[in-house]
Design an enzyme around this catalytic site. Structure first.
Site, PDB file in Angstrom:
ATOM      1  N   ASP A 263      24.228  24.909  72.213  1.00 27.43           N
ATOM      2  CA  ASP A 263      24.051  25.626  73.471  1.00 27.43           C
ATOM      3  C   ASP A 263      23.192  26.868  73.188  1.00 27.43           C
ATOM      4  O   ASP A 263      22.895  27.198  72.038  1.00 27.43           O
ATOM      5  CB  ASP A 263      25.406  25.967  74.111  1.00 27.43           C
ATOM      6  CG  ASP A 263      25.272  26.125  75.628  1.00 27.43           C
ATOM      7  OD1 ASP A 263      24.141  26.338  76.110  1.00 27.43           O
ATOM      8  OD2 ASP A 263      26.285  26.050  76.339  1.00 27.43           O
TER       9      ASP A 263
HETATM   10  C1  NOJ Z   1      24.042  27.583  78.768  1.00 26.68           C
HETATM   11  C2  NOJ Z   1      25.005  26.604  79.382  1.00 26.68           C
HETATM   12  O1  NOJ Z   1      26.278  26.744  78.771  1.00 26.68           O
HETATM   13  C3  NOJ Z   1      24.585  25.159  79.260  1.00 26.68           C
HETATM   14  O2  NOJ Z   1      25.449  24.374  80.023  1.00 26.68           O
HETATM   15  C4  NOJ Z   1      23.162  24.984  79.690  1.00 26.68           C
HETATM   16  O3  NOJ Z   1      22.798  23.632  79.589  1.00 26.68           O
HETATM   17  C5  NOJ Z   1      22.282  25.858  78.808  1.00 26.68           C
HETATM   18  N1  NOJ Z   1      22.656  27.258  78.979  1.00 26.68           N
HETATM   19  C6  NOJ Z   1      20.813  25.681  79.122  1.00 26.68           C
HETATM   20  O4  NOJ Z   1      20.495  26.233  80.342  1.00 26.68           O
END
Ligand code: NOJ
Length: 720
Positions: A263
């Protein structure tokens, strides 16, 4: 892996390989790397300026034209010219938004979930997208957590079914309109303590395997191409560097050989967590766990070469990760055409086209849950005057927080939707502000006056859309006091009131349930929300959604979920309203929730009869059949989600009081009756026993079929 990707790999320098594992926001290629990322200026990433245009993948891009610009800038700036793979959070639609995922789950309709993912994939592919960071399948029990809106709820089986349908939708047989899915957030992100985003997860291996892992596994079994690790720790180790999760379970046990991505900046956050000394150790842990792509931090770029030179990481490990990415690029056609399916003209025609709007509308109708109805709904279209009141009544800001390419200005508000059915008979007054801390009463009188002079009232209450979603957590699940004040004042002058609820989570609305004559929960219903809402209120469609996350009576009951374990001192259900000392209960509230899992009303009534089980003993190779007749005994053609639950009465470990094992959504005409049958196999009875082996233990199992999770057992069988 193909000959072609192996050959590409063999021509790559080490530096190029390492940068191929990095992911940067698309804005990088539009601004030349001067972009502000979530965690600060992009320059803090310490990436080599001349290598920025050789990262392998990018995220967060919306729009076909932007895609073309970013891709051509990238290719111009790139030394090596391997096309970029573009990823995006297409969560509940791309341009045409459908209800939040907690709403789609309430439809209990796998086919619908699949169709919605197909629609989103097509719109996203035409904007040049290759991958969506979806489905999010985290099991959720704490409504304080803002991201419950992205989940399909508290049940492992239902989450798994929705995961499978969604993966099949995105990746299915649609040629150039496919995109790859990326299941997330592995693992147990939904178990954040106190419902606070990014917070500690402390979970036993048993709970992890029994409740939290099955949905990710279903996505893997359905062939999902990618997986994203979670921000949180599991057993003290951040997921991105958690060898037990990624290597042992995902890669070795489940055989997943697709791309694993972290993430956002989670590599580096291992240092903040305090589980790594520095970014070098962070890179080491992530690679040893099996994580291929580093999203928006620079641990690999800065330290992977050093780790290889020191012999801590092998070239084979790096090659394997790069190959996984190249293989996916090849499979999606990115290697052949860096612009993939982008098409400015077709994208304009397809996005928000009438068919997509119609599907989004159907989804909003089927996701809506009628929580209460004292013979108020549906309203008759013959009314002479309707008051539409409430801060969420005339706004397009009901499409949900992950709105991707969707816009409030393209979203149908409830006011728009009602006007198209009722014309000038509907008048609007705001009544109060939607902010949870608003105490401003200046709009009340006008709304009360309108209610007084109208035949019926539609009152749009609830949460603003930005009160749920990533990092939007709350400690108060009540409606704001000002909204209750508005309701009370309106009820003084008009009792013919239906409350329309907008929310991204279960709310603790006992007080609303006591006072409002009818409550229709629309969640955050997406682009066509207002039309769907108006159809439901005025009887053009009939509610059939059922909640997949328990609504508590009060926050103090949380976490509250239907499939909990049995205690040694359970309180008898008939004593629910009383305090019974030395049983597992509270002094001040019953144990039961306000609305249980699987609950939702209809305008018609259904009669369940002739529940039968084909046998009362079962051998390991047998299949039993449980069936029920369901009859529409009311006045509307309608849909019903019929649910099968099983209870393992005694196990070597304590078993849940019941578990959903099957569901089917049927449509019944007035007076029509259908038989619904479920097959019960040994596989469905397996669980993680005392030695953490996945087995079905012999003994008694109870079988339940009904309209929600409070249904009673009608038969039992012995597994021998
Ligand atoms: C953080 C989020 O937790 C995740 O779900 C998302 O896909 C990513 N950012 C990318 O935007």
């Amino acid at each position: 892996m193909s000959k072609r990707t192996k050959e590409i790999l063999s021509n790559m320098t080490l530096e190029q390989k390492i940068y191929h594992l990095e992911q940067l926001p698309t804005a990088t290629f539009l601004t030349g790397g001067t972009y502000d990322i979530v965690t600060g200026p992009e320059s803090k990433l310490k990436l080599k300026k001349d290598m920025i245009y050789d990262v392998g993948t990018t995220l967060n891009l919306v729009g076909a034209e932007t895609m073309i610009d970013a891709t051509s800038n990238y290719l111009n700036g790139s030394k090596y010219k391997i096309p970029l793979m573009i990823m995006q959070d297409v969560i509940h639609g791309h341009r045409t938004l459908y209800p939040i995922n907690l709403g789609v789950a309430a439809s209990f309709d796998r086919g619908l979930a699949k169709e919605l993912a197909q629609m989103a994939a097509k719109e996203a592919a035409l904007d040049g997208m290759s991958v969506t960071f979806a489905p999010m399948v985290d099991l959720v029990r704490d409504p304080r957590w803002g991201r419950v809106m992205e989940s399909s709820g508290e049940d492992p089986y239902l989450n798994g079914e929705m995961a499978k349908a969604t993966v099949e939708g995105y990746q299915g047989d649609m040629g150039k309109y496919n995109i790859a899915a990326c299941v997330k957030h592995f693992a147990a992100y939904g178990a954040a303590e106190a419902g606070r985003d990014y917070n500690t997860v402390d979970i036993s291996e048993r709970t992890l395997r029994e409740y939290y892992l099955p949905a990710y596994k279903s996505a893997v079994d359905a062939g999902v191409k990618m997986l994203m690790t979670a921000f949180n720790i599991v057993d003290g180790v951040p997921c991105v560097g958690n060898k037990h999760l990624v290597k042992d379970i995902l890669r070795d046990e489940w055989g997943f050989d697709g791309v694993v991505i972290s993430d956002y900046s989670a590599f580096e956050e291992q240092v903040t967590h305090g589980s790594c000394e520095d970014k070098k150790e962070a890179a080491y842990n992530a690679m040893m766990a099996g994580c291929d792509i580093e999203m928006v931090s620079s641990c690999y770029a800065e330290y992977l070469e050093e780790l290889i030179n020191e012999g801590k990481i092998t070239m084979e490990q790096v090659d394997k990760s790069v190959l996984r990415i190249l293989d996916l690029k090849e499979e999606l056609g990115v290697l052949d055409n860096p612009y993939r399916s982008v098409d400015v003209e077709e994208s304009k025609r397809v996005q928000l086209c009438p068919e997509h709007r119609a599907l989004a509308r159907r989804a909003a109708e089927e996701s809506a849950v009628l929580l209460k109805n004292d013979n108020i709904l549906p309203f008759s279209k013959d009314v002479s005057s309707v008051a539409l009141i409430g801060p969420l009544g005339a706004t397009g800001e009901i499409h949900g927080t992950w709105h991707c390419g969707g816009k409030a200005s393209e979203t149908i508000s409830v006011f728009d939707g009602m006007k198209s059915i009722l014309g000038d008979k509907v008048k609007y007054a705001q009544g109060c502000y939607a902010e949870y801390d608003s105490e401003d009463t200046s709009l009340l009188d006008e709304a009360v006056e309108l209610a007084k002079n109208s035949q019926c009232v539609v009152l749009c209450l609830g949460e603003k859309q930005e009160y749920s979603g990533e990092s939007y957590c709350r400690t108060d699940l009540e409606l704001p006091q000002i909204q209750y004040k508005l309701l009370d004042r309106i009820l003084e002058v008009n009792k013919n009131v239906a409350v329309v609820l907008f929310t991204g989570r279960p709310l603790a609305i006992s007080r609303l349930d006591k006072t409002a004559p009818a409550i229709l929960n629309m969640w955050m219903p997406g682009t066509e929300g207002g039309n769907a809402c108006a159809s439901l209120l005025f009887g053009d469609s009939v509610p059939s959604g059922k909640i997949t996350m328990t609504f508590p009576r009060t926050l103090g009951q949380c976490p509250i979920y239907y499939n909990h374990y049995t205690t040694g001192r359970p309180k008898a259900q008939e004593d629910d309203e009383k305090f019974v000392r030395f049983t597992s209960c509270y002094l001040d509230v019953p144990n039961s929730p306000l609305y249980p899992f699987g609950y939702g009303l209809s305008y018609t009534s259904f009669e369940y009869s002739d529940l039968t089980l084909s046998n009362n003993t079962m051998n390991r190779t047998d299949t039993l059949v449980a069936s029920v007749k369901v009859k529409n005994t009311g006045k509307y053609k309608a849909k019903e989600a019929v649910q099968l639950y099983i209870r393992d009465v005694k196990g070597s470990c304590v078993r849940p009081v019941k578990e959903l094992k099957g569901f089917e959504k049927i449509t019944l005409d007035v007076g029509e009756e259908k038989t619904v049958s479920f097959e019960i196999t040994e596989q469905m009875l397996k669980y993680w026993n005392r030695d953490l082996e996945f087995v079905a233990e012999k003994g008694e199992f109870q079988v339940f079929i009904g309209k929600d999770s409070t249904c009673k057992p009608f038969a039992s069988f012995m597994l021998v």
